[in-house]
Design a protein around this motif. Structure first.
Motif, PDB file in Angstrom:
ATOM      1  N   ASP A   1       0.683  -1.098  -0.028  1.00  0.00           N
ATOM      2  CA  ASP A   1       0.027  -0.089  -0.014  1.00  0.00           C
ATOM      3  C   ASP A   1       0.940   1.146  -0.023  1.00  0.00           C
ATOM      4  O   ASP A   1       1.948   1.308   0.816  1.00  0.00           O
ATOM      5  N   GLY A   2       0.746   2.108  -0.796  1.00  0.00           N
ATOM      6  CA  GLY A   2       1.171   3.170  -1.191  1.00  0.00           C
ATOM      7  C   GLY A   2       2.657   3.204  -2.004  1.00  0.00           C
ATOM      8  O   GLY A   2       3.232   4.202  -2.476  1.00  0.00           O
ATOM      9  N   SER A   3       2.692   1.901  -2.799  1.00  0.00           N
ATOM     10  CA  SER A   3       3.775   1.742  -3.646  1.00  0.00           C
ATOM     11  C   SER A   3       3.354   2.286  -4.983  1.00  0.00           C
ATOM     12  O   SER A   3       2.078   2.678  -5.115  1.00  0.00           O
TER      13      SER A   3
ATOM     14  N   TYR B   1       1.334   7.892  -9.650  1.00  0.00           N
ATOM     15  CA  TYR B   1       0.175   7.029  -9.139  1.00  0.00           C
ATOM     16  C   TYR B   1       0.709   6.175  -8.074  1.00  0.00           C
ATOM     17  O   TYR B   1       1.688   5.298  -8.206  1.00  0.00           O
ATOM     18  N   ARG B   2      -0.272   6.102  -6.897  1.00  0.00           N
ATOM     19  CA  ARG B   2       0.213   5.011  -5.942  1.00  0.00           C
ATOM     20  C   ARG B   2      -0.841   4.222  -5.869  1.00  0.00           C
ATOM     21  O   ARG B   2      -2.193   4.474  -5.979  1.00  0.00           O
ATOM     22  N   GLU B   3      -0.771   2.876  -5.312  1.00  0.00           N
ATOM     23  CA  GLU B   3      -1.879   1.829  -5.238  1.00  0.00           C
ATOM     24  C   GLU B   3      -2.286   1.531  -3.677  1.00  0.00           C
ATOM     25  O   GLU B   3      -1.165   1.576  -3.038  1.00  0.00           O
ATOM     26  N   TYR B   4      -3.400   1.216  -3.466  1.00  0.00           N
ATOM     27  CA  TYR B   4      -3.689   0.874  -1.869  1.00  0.00           C
ATOM     28  C   TYR B   4      -4.783  -0.219  -2.086  1.00  0.00           C
ATOM     29  O   TYR B   4      -5.445  -0.378  -3.053  1.00  0.00           O
ATOM     30  N   THR B   5      -4.685  -1.177  -1.190  1.00  0.00           N
ATOM     31  CA  THR B   5      -5.472  -2.463  -1.294  1.00  0.00           C
ATOM     32  C   THR B   5      -6.725  -1.925  -0.545  1.00  0.00           C
ATOM     33  O   THR B   5      -6.801  -1.489   0.522  1.00  0.00           O
TER      34      THR B   5
ATOM     35  N   THR C   1     -11.223  -7.432   0.635  1.00  0.00           N
ATOM     36  CA  THR C   1     -12.418  -7.697   0.255  1.00  0.00           C
ATOM     37  C   THR C   1     -12.784  -8.953   1.471  1.00  0.00           C
ATOM     38  O   THR C   1     -12.067  -9.890   1.842  1.00  0.00           O
ATOM     39  N   PRO C   2     -13.803  -8.730   2.045  1.00  0.00           N
ATOM     40  CA  PRO C   2     -14.521  -9.620   3.059  1.00  0.00           C
ATOM     41  C   PRO C   2     -14.479 -11.093   2.499  1.00  0.00           C
ATOM     42  O   PRO C   2     -14.801 -11.046   1.572  1.00  0.00           O
ATOM     43  N   GLY C   3     -14.003 -11.912   3.355  1.00  0.00           N
ATOM     44  CA  GLY C   3     -13.787 -13.313   3.186  1.00  0.00           C
ATOM     45  C   GLY C   3     -12.671 -13.704   2.172  1.00  0.00           C
ATOM     46  O   GLY C   3     -12.029 -14.969   2.209  1.00  0.00           O
ATOM     47  N   GLU C   4     -11.611 -12.946   1.696  1.00  0.00           N
ATOM     48  CA  GLU C   4     -10.397 -13.097   0.917  1.00  0.00           C
ATOM     49  C   GLU C   4      -9.317 -13.378   2.024  1.00  0.00           C
ATOM     50  O   GLU C   4      -9.350 -12.405   2.805  1.00  0.00           O
ATOM     51  N   THR C   5      -8.538 -14.191   1.729  1.00  0.00           N
ATOM     52  CA  THR C   5      -7.364 -14.525   2.469  1.00  0.00           C
ATOM     53  C   THR C   5      -5.918 -13.888   2.133  1.00  0.00           C
ATOM     54  O   THR C   5      -4.855 -13.481   2.783  1.00  0.00           O
ATOM     55  N   ASP C   6      -6.144 -13.021   0.692  1.00  0.00           N
ATOM     56  CA  ASP C   6      -5.080 -12.377   0.244  1.00  0.00           C
ATOM     57  C   ASP C   6      -5.465 -11.117   0.099  1.00  0.00           C
ATOM     58  O   ASP C   6      -6.716 -10.570   0.515  1.00  0.00           O
ATOM     59  N   ARG C   7      -4.854 -10.156  -0.662  1.00  0.00           N
ATOM     60  CA  ARG C   7      -5.124  -8.961  -0.961  1.00  0.00           C
ATOM     61  C   ARG C   7      -6.363  -8.748  -1.879  1.00  0.00           C
ATOM     62  O   ARG C   7      -7.141  -7.482  -1.957  1.00  0.00           O
ATOM     63  N   GLY C   8      -6.705  -9.690  -2.615  1.00  0.00           N
ATOM     64  CA  GLY C   8      -7.983  -9.762  -3.545  1.00  0.00           C
ATOM     65  C   GLY C   8      -7.708  -8.825  -4.770  1.00  0.00           C
ATOM     66  O   GLY C   8      -6.734  -8.455  -4.990  1.00  0.00           O
ATOM     67  N   ALA C   9      -8.726  -8.385  -4.931  1.00  0.00           N
ATOM     68  CA  ALA C   9      -8.704  -7.679  -6.616  1.00  0.00           C
ATOM     69  C   ALA C   9      -8.921  -6.385  -6.444  1.00  0.00           C
ATOM     70  O   ALA C   9      -8.625  -5.346  -7.657  1.00  0.00           O
ATOM     71  N   ARG C  10      -9.525  -5.911  -5.306  1.00  0.00           N
ATOM     72  CA  ARG C  10      -9.765  -4.399  -5.148  1.00  0.00           C
ATOM     73  C   ARG C  10      -8.966  -3.365  -4.999  1.00  0.00           C
ATOM     74  O   ARG C  10      -7.995  -3.789  -4.027  1.00  0.00           O
ATOM     75  N   ARG C  11      -8.628  -2.047  -5.756  1.00  0.00           N
ATOM     76  CA  ARG C  11      -7.754  -1.371  -5.277  1.00  0.00           C
ATOM     77  C   ARG C  11      -8.473  -0.003  -5.461  1.00  0.00           C
ATOM     78  O   ARG C  11      -9.077   0.480  -6.308  1.00  0.00           O
ATOM     79  N   ILE C  12      -7.631   1.215  -4.803  1.00  0.00           N
ATOM     80  CA  ILE C  12      -7.614   2.359  -5.181  1.00  0.00           C
ATOM     81  C   ILE C  12      -6.208   2.901  -5.758  1.00  0.00           C
ATOM     82  O   ILE C  12      -5.260   2.720  -4.976  1.00  0.00           O
ATOM     83  N   ILE C  13      -6.444   3.616  -6.599  1.00  0.00           N
ATOM     84  CA  ILE C  13      -5.063   4.236  -7.152  1.00  0.00           C
ATOM     85  C   ILE C  13      -5.302   5.751  -6.985  1.00  0.00           C
ATOM     86  O   ILE C  13      -6.337   6.361  -7.419  1.00  0.00           O
TER      87      ILE C  13
END
Length: 142
Positions: free
Chosen positions: A77-79, A96-100, A103-115
């Motif tokens: 996050d912030g990279s 641009y910087r990305e943030y995770t 996602t409820p129920g996901e065990t990893d970062r999932g697909a959703r991001r804010i840039i």
């Protein structure tokens, strides 16, 4: 005993069957895979927008964290987000910087991001939301 008459009769029946036209079927209403239309990609000039209040609750929380400068849950996050596919407007490298967005129920970062782009890094004036891991973006209304 000769089997030739029986074989000749069998061969004649097979040939006659081959000459019979196939039964007519209703034409398919589903276009072949090559002609199906895919969703139009977002372009620099025709980008969808989303209000902050319409973001998932987790996305709204991430925006608050961005505006405060953190803390963030994930090391990435912030990279820097490279925008290699050019789905977002072109900007200098490192803009641009990305943030995770968890996602409820996901065990990893999932697909959703804010840039988010621009300076300071807490600015929310040029942010985008993707629910499908960078395939499409919606500009978050400032």
């Amino acid at each position: 005993m000769s089997h030739r008459p029986a074989l000749a009769l069998l061969l004649a029946a097979l040939l006659a069957a081959c000459d019979t036209p196939a039964p007519q079927t209703q034409p398919s209403t589903t276009p072949p895979p090559s002609s199906r239309t895919a969703p139009a990609p977002t372009t620099r000039n025709e980008r969808n927008t989303i209000a902050r209040q319409a973001l998932p609750r987790e996305g709204q929380q991430i925006l608050q964290q961005i505006s405060r400068g953190g803390p963030f849950r994930y090391a990435k996050d912030g990279s820097t987000f490279g925008n290699r596919e050019r789905h977002l407007p072109r900007q200098p490298s490192g803009y641009y910087r990305e943030y995770t967005v968890p996602t409820p129920g996901e065990t990893d970062r999932g697909a959703r991001r804010i840039i988010c782009g621009g300076q300071p890094t807490t600015s929310l004036n040029d942010c985008y939301y993707t629910a499908d891991h960078y395939n499409t973006f919606r500009r978050i209304q400032p």
